[in-house]
Design a protein around this motif. Structure first.
Motif, PDB file in Angstrom:
ATOM      1  N   GLU A 285      -6.121   6.117  -4.068  1.00  0.00           N
ATOM      2  CA  GLU A 285      -6.411   5.492  -2.572  1.00  0.00           C
ATOM      3  C   GLU A 285      -6.411   4.074  -2.179  1.00  0.00           C
ATOM      4  N   PHE A 286      -6.592   3.424  -1.508  1.00  0.00           N
ATOM      5  CA  PHE A 286      -6.563   2.014  -1.104  1.00  0.00           C
ATOM      6  C   PHE A 286      -7.823   2.033  -0.834  1.00  0.00           C
TER       7      PHE A 286
ATOM      8  N   SER B  38       1.008  -1.338  -0.335  1.00  0.00           N
ATOM      9  CA  SER B  38      -0.012  -0.228  -0.373  1.00  0.00           C
ATOM     10  C   SER B  38       1.276   1.275  -0.161  1.00  0.00           C
ATOM     11  N   VAL B  39       1.862   0.947   0.480  1.00  0.00           N
ATOM     12  CA  VAL B  39       3.438   2.210   0.341  1.00  0.00           C
ATOM     13  C   VAL B  39       2.986   3.123  -0.817  1.00  0.00           C
TER      14      VAL B  39
ATOM     15  N   PHE C 173       0.905   3.258  -2.878  1.00  0.00           N
ATOM     16  CA  PHE C 173      -0.342   4.256  -3.608  1.00  0.00           C
ATOM     17  C   PHE C 173      -0.363   5.654  -2.271  1.00  0.00           C
ATOM     18  N   ASP C 174       0.633   5.801  -1.013  1.00  0.00           N
ATOM     19  CA  ASP C 174       0.560   7.200  -0.837  1.00  0.00           C
ATOM     20  C   ASP C 174       1.576   7.905  -1.152  1.00  0.00           C
ATOM     21  N   VAL C 175       2.716   7.358  -1.731  1.00  0.00           N
ATOM     22  CA  VAL C 175       3.607   8.080  -2.999  1.00  0.00           C
ATOM     23  C   VAL C 175       2.829   8.392  -4.414  1.00  0.00           C
TER      24      VAL C 175
ATOM     25  N   GLY D 107      -0.340   9.423  -4.536  1.00  0.00           N
ATOM     26  CA  GLY D 107      -1.278  10.077  -4.421  1.00  0.00           C
ATOM     27  C   GLY D 107      -2.260   8.932  -4.489  1.00  0.00           C
TER      28      GLY D 107
ATOM     29  N   ASP E 106       5.466   1.622   6.573  1.00  0.00           N
ATOM     30  CA  ASP E 106       4.711   2.096   6.542  1.00  0.00           C
ATOM     31  C   ASP E 106       3.455   2.239   5.756  1.00  0.00           C
ATOM     32  N   SER E 107       3.468   1.100   5.123  1.00  0.00           N
ATOM     33  CA  SER E 107       2.578  -0.390   4.735  1.00  0.00           C
ATOM     34  C   SER E 107       1.680  -0.868   6.021  1.00  0.00           C
TER      35      SER E 107
ATOM     36  N   SER F 175      -0.851  -2.726  10.939  1.00  0.00           N
ATOM     37  CA  SER F 175      -0.136  -1.428  10.205  1.00  0.00           C
ATOM     38  C   SER F 175       1.034  -2.264  10.393  1.00  0.00           C
TER      39      SER F 175
END
Length: 489
Positions: free
Chosen positions: A222-223, A213-214, A216-218, A220, A266-267, A273
């Motif tokens: 949405e999970f 999932s990390v 997706f954060d990078v 931008g 952070d994934s 978590s």
């Protein structure tokens, strides 16, 4: 299926995830999104990377040896044409070894059109399947186990590509998360036990897939959710999403070592978590094996969350007693033991002001061969530590992995040949303790390990493999048959 990897830590003393995969469909700049996603997954494979794109008419590929930033330096994507669909891969070499021809995503022109595949995992009957395919006339272009899937799809007699793909997957055993591209769209899937991870997200109107999932954060995004074990998610060029479950609903067995080490902290892995789990492992470790000490010190960087949890539970102060340099190049082949030891000291240096005269607890994620642990303990002694107690945030790694992790052969795993007391003597620690397997399970949210039906794949600790290991069994039979007659007993 595992081969020696010159890109591993100085002497192969860390377990390495084989690879990470990423895919996107419906994005205006799919190739740039994929490159950024791969950069977020770089920790899962640092030997080579590649991207395949589709512009509505043609497939294009760019692959190279090295990190994402070097292969696609300065946004250099001139070999990969614009398009709204792309997939990418970062890898270490285990099955098939190193070499540009094994860099993924792999691509082939099938009767139904272009077909690319990016694979995280390991096919444990690949050698057996390849032998049968070659006897039937197949010509392989790589030595990767992943190519077996392409040939199985190509030779299947089912009418639709999806049916041929399912037919191919029914013949393979082991672990796989896959992102496949065809002219019609993307297919993303996990093996029936969900051993390797895969998640789905949304970026505007685009659908994205990633090992973690990390990414997706990078970018931008949405999970949305995890791809379920045994599920195939199909996304066509119009953005229509369909889910298929051709393997029923078997009980999942995801890899528990994702929580211990492989994934970025952070994934989020299967709703948990990763950072919180690793911190809780440290709490469990302190409950099980606390020791009188003056400081809790993580072995950077993988021991950091567990050390925080251990310190908070035990009440012993957390200190940075080892400072890691982030500017040391990767080690390939060191000419001597002295050079390898010097490399450890270039990467890690004792913080003497914290260590000298103190009783310290070192926290690391695992012990593989034990050579690095031994050097770290020696470093602490040289810095004046009064006592060095070693605590490990996983159970003893006593068995090889055959599901996509670069593991030394079992005879080279320290825990396969020594008990805890002997291991402590080997690394020269005053004491050594590992978190129990039940403690590890509690840290990931289970009450304990269900010994009759384990909730995770923990074969590297328990030796209980959740699938057949056909190629291993065949090799063992061959080795037995080729022994001198007086050696067979």
């Amino acid at each position: 299926m595992n081969f020696t990897n010159p890109f591993c830590d100085l002497d192969g003393d860390k377990l390495r995830e084989e690879c990470g995969i990423f895919g996107v469909i419906g994005a205006e700049h799919a190739v740039a999104v994929t490159a950024l996603g791969l950069h977020a997954l770089q920790h899962r494979g640092q030997e080579a990377c590649g991207i395949v794109t589709y512009d509505g008419k043609e497939f294009y590929a760019q692959r190279g040896i090295g990190h994402v930033a070097s292969v696609f330096e300065g946004g250099d994507l001139h070999h990969v044409q614009p398009g709204s669909m792309a997939s990418g891969h970062v890898r270490y070499s285990t099955t098939g070894g190193a070499g540009l021809r094994n860099v993924q995503p792999l691509f082939a022109d099938l009767a139904s059109g272009g077909f690319s595949i990016a694979h995280n995992g390991n096919i444990s009957n690949a050698a057996s399947l390849k032998r049968e395919l070659v006897q039937r006339g197949a010509i392989f272009q790589s030595t990767s186990d992943t190519e077996v899937i392409i040939h199985l799809v190509a030779t299947s007699r089912y009418p639709t590509l999806l049916d041929r793909f399912v037919d191919a997957l029914r013949m393979v055993e082991g672990a796989y998360s896959l992102i496949c591209m065809t002219p019609d769209g993307i297919i993303a899937c996990r093996d029936p036990l969900g051993i390797r991870p895969l998640v789905m997200g949304r970026l505007g109107d685009a659908i994205v897939f990633s090992s973690e999932s990390v990414a997706f954060d990078v970018i931008g995004a949405e999970f949305i959710r995890s791809i379920e074990p045994g599920e195939l998610v199909q996304v066509d060029q119009q953005g229509t999403i369909s889910s298929h479950r051709p393997f029923g609903n078997p009980k999942p067995r995801p890899c528990i070592f994702e929580h211990v080490y492989f994934s970025r902290p952070d994934s989020v892995m299967d709703g948990r978590s990763v950072y919180a789990v690793r911190k809780q492992i440290g709490v469990e470790l302190a409950k099980e094996s606390v020791v009188a000490a003056d400081a809790v010190i993580p072995v950077p960087d993988s021991g950091m969350p567990a050390a925080i949890g251990y310190a908070q539970q035990s009440g012993i102060p957390f200190e940075l007693g080892i400072i890691r340099s982030h500017y040391v190049g990767r080690t390939f082949i060191q000419p001597s033991e002295g050079a390898r030891h010097a490399d450890v000291k270039r990467k890690h240096n004792a913080n003497r002001a914290i260590v000298e005269g103190k009783r310290i607890v070192l926290i690391d994620d695992s012990i593989v061969r034990g050579t690095t642990s031994k050097k770290i303990v020696e470093m602490m002694r040289d810095a004046g530590a009064a006592e060095v107690h070693f605590r490990v945030a996983s159970p003893p790694t006593s068995n090889s992995c055959f599901y996509g992790v670069d593991t030394p052969e079992r005879s080279k795993l320290l825990a396969a040949t020594m008990d805890t007391a002997a291991m402590a003597e080997f690394i020269k620690a005053d004491s050594l303790a590992f978190v129990s397997i039940d403690g590890l399970y509690r840290a990931v949210g289970e009450q304990n390990r269900n010994n009759k039906s384990p909730q995770f794949c923990d074969a590297c600790f328990s030796g209980e493999y959740p699938t057949s290991l056909t190629d291993l069994a065949e090799r063992e039979r061959h080795d037995l048959l080729t022994l001198p007659i007086n050696k067979v007993a």
